[in-house]
Design a protein around this motif. Structure first.
Motif, mmCIF file in Angstrom:
data_model
loop_
_atom_site.group_PDB
_atom_site.id
_atom_site.type_symbol
_atom_site.label_atom_id
_atom_site.label_comp_id
_atom_site.label_asym_id
_atom_site.label_seq_id
_atom_site.Cartn_x
_atom_site.Cartn_y
_atom_site.Cartn_z
ATOM 1 N N ARG A 1 0.893 -1.284 -0.100
ATOM 2 C CA ARG A 1 0.008 -0.131 0.150
ATOM 3 C C ARG A 1 0.800 1.317 -0.051
ATOM 4 O O ARG A 1 0.583 2.247 -0.504
ATOM 5 C CB ARG A 1 -0.827 0.045 1.073
ATOM 6 C CG ARG A 1 -1.932 -0.949 1.059
ATOM 7 C CD ARG A 1 -2.945 -1.008 2.272
ATOM 8 N NE ARG A 1 -3.956 -1.807 2.137
ATOM 9 C CZ ARG A 1 -4.985 -1.931 2.935
ATOM 10 N NH1 ARG A 1 -5.384 -0.851 3.279
ATOM 11 N NH2 ARG A 1 -5.966 -3.000 2.441
ATOM 12 N N VAL A 2 1.894 1.272 0.834
ATOM 13 C CA VAL A 2 2.751 2.545 0.890
ATOM 14 C C VAL A 2 3.620 2.831 -0.732
ATOM 15 O O VAL A 2 3.784 3.781 -0.920
ATOM 16 C CB VAL A 2 3.911 2.207 1.934
ATOM 17 C CG1 VAL A 2 4.936 3.384 2.118
ATOM 18 C CG2 VAL A 2 3.257 2.252 3.395
ATOM 19 N N GLU B 1 -1.053 5.682 -5.489
ATOM 20 C CA GLU B 1 -2.396 6.232 -5.070
ATOM 21 C C GLU B 1 -2.665 6.186 -3.408
ATOM 22 O O GLU B 1 -3.974 6.002 -3.026
ATOM 23 C CB GLU B 1 -3.454 5.691 -5.772
ATOM 24 C CG GLU B 1 -3.246 6.284 -7.279
ATOM 25 C CD GLU B 1 -4.388 5.976 -8.361
ATOM 26 O OE1 GLU B 1 -5.552 5.523 -7.609
ATOM 27 O OE2 GLU B 1 -4.172 5.881 -9.427
ATOM 28 N N ALA B 2 -1.620 5.810 -2.971
ATOM 29 C CA ALA B 2 -1.688 5.713 -1.273
ATOM 30 C C ALA B 2 -2.392 6.716 -0.643
ATOM 31 O O ALA B 2 -2.305 7.845 -0.768
ATOM 32 C CB ALA B 2 -0.333 5.360 -0.613
ATOM 33 N N LYS B 3 -3.178 6.108 0.214
ATOM 34 C CA LYS B 3 -4.014 7.350 0.886
ATOM 35 C C LYS B 3 -3.284 7.633 2.384
ATOM 36 O O LYS B 3 -2.471 6.957 2.761
ATOM 37 C CB LYS B 3 -5.517 6.797 1.352
ATOM 38 C CG LYS B 3 -6.425 6.505 0.211
ATOM 39 C CD LYS B 3 -7.591 5.939 0.481
ATOM 40 C CE LYS B 3 -8.356 5.710 -0.623
ATOM 41 N NZ LYS B 3 -8.155 4.748 -1.605
ATOM 42 N N SER B 4 -3.410 8.860 2.943
ATOM 43 C CA SER B 4 -2.970 9.041 4.196
ATOM 44 C C SER B 4 -3.328 8.075 5.146
ATOM 45 O O SER B 4 -2.242 7.905 6.145
ATOM 46 C CB SER B 4 -3.258 10.541 4.463
ATOM 47 O OG SER B 4 -4.634 10.716 4.683
ATOM 48 N N SER B 5 -4.370 7.624 5.093
ATOM 49 C CA SER B 5 -4.942 6.631 6.199
ATOM 50 C C SER B 5 -3.634 5.455 5.918
ATOM 51 O O SER B 5 -3.324 4.706 7.148
ATOM 52 C CB SER B 5 -6.362 6.344 6.074
ATOM 53 O OG SER B 5 -6.529 5.581 4.960
ATOM 54 N N ASP B 6 -3.505 4.900 4.910
ATOM 55 C CA ASP B 6 -2.572 3.717 4.802
ATOM 56 C C ASP B 6 -1.171 4.229 5.309
ATOM 57 O O ASP B 6 -0.640 3.336 5.998
ATOM 58 C CB ASP B 6 -2.584 3.618 3.287
ATOM 59 C CG ASP B 6 -3.785 2.896 2.428
ATOM 60 O OD1 ASP B 6 -4.470 2.518 3.308
ATOM 61 O OD2 ASP B 6 -3.965 3.331 1.366
ATOM 62 N N LEU B 7 -0.711 5.379 4.923
ATOM 63 C CA LEU B 7 0.473 5.665 5.518
ATOM 64 C C LEU B 7 0.442 5.875 6.966
ATOM 65 O O LEU B 7 1.701 5.527 7.614
ATOM 66 C CB LEU B 7 0.976 7.115 4.787
ATOM 67 C CG LEU B 7 1.178 7.203 3.379
ATOM 68 C CD1 LEU B 7 1.421 8.477 2.865
ATOM 69 C CD2 LEU B 7 2.171 6.223 2.969
ATOM 70 N N ASN B 8 -0.763 6.100 7.552
ATOM 71 C CA ASN B 8 -0.586 6.545 8.949
ATOM 72 C C ASN B 8 -0.702 5.098 9.664
ATOM 73 O O ASN B 8 -0.203 4.880 10.734
ATOM 74 C CB ASN B 8 -1.817 7.234 9.369
ATOM 75 C CG ASN B 8 -1.834 7.616 10.941
ATOM 76 O OD1 ASN B 8 -0.858 8.133 11.407
ATOM 77 N ND2 ASN B 8 -3.069 7.269 11.377
ATOM 78 N N ARG C 1 2.705 3.825 9.470
ATOM 79 C CA ARG C 1 3.453 4.580 10.624
ATOM 80 C C ARG C 1 3.439 4.009 11.912
ATOM 81 O O ARG C 1 4.459 3.728 12.586
ATOM 82 C CB ARG C 1 3.323 5.825 10.444
ATOM 83 C CG ARG C 1 4.126 6.961 11.702
ATOM 84 C CD ARG C 1 3.210 8.281 11.937
ATOM 85 N NE ARG C 1 2.126 7.976 12.495
ATOM 86 C CZ ARG C 1 1.478 7.623 13.579
ATOM 87 N NH1 ARG C 1 2.496 7.428 14.614
ATOM 88 N NH2 ARG C 1 0.167 7.510 13.882
#
Length: 71
Positions: free
Chosen positions: A19-20, A24-31, A34
């Motif tokens: 996903r990262v 088109e990764a969403k901020s929720s995926d990155l969060n 993290r």
């Protein structure tokens, strides 16, 4: 049980990495990624010529607030 938890951890890490890497990764995926890293004790310090240092350089902070470790 340990084998199951290890497999779950591996599958989750693999899915988060996929996903990262998605443009088109969403901020929720990155969060979630993290938090996964944080929960597993994975930390990074920005070093010269690293992507993390480049990101830090773009943030709106004074130079005195930045901590850079030279290799």
């Amino acid at each position: 049980m340990t084998k199951t938890l290890k497999e779950l951890h591996e599958v989750l890490a693999t899915e988060l990495l996929k996903r990262v890497k998605d443009p088109e990764a969403k901020s929720s995926d990155l969060n979630v990624a993290r938090q996964f890293l944080k929960d597993n004790g994975i930390e990074a310090i920005p070093t010269d010529n690293s992507p993390l240092k480049s990101l830090v350089d773009e943030l709106p902070f004074d130079a005195k607030d930045k901590q850079v470790v030279k290799n």
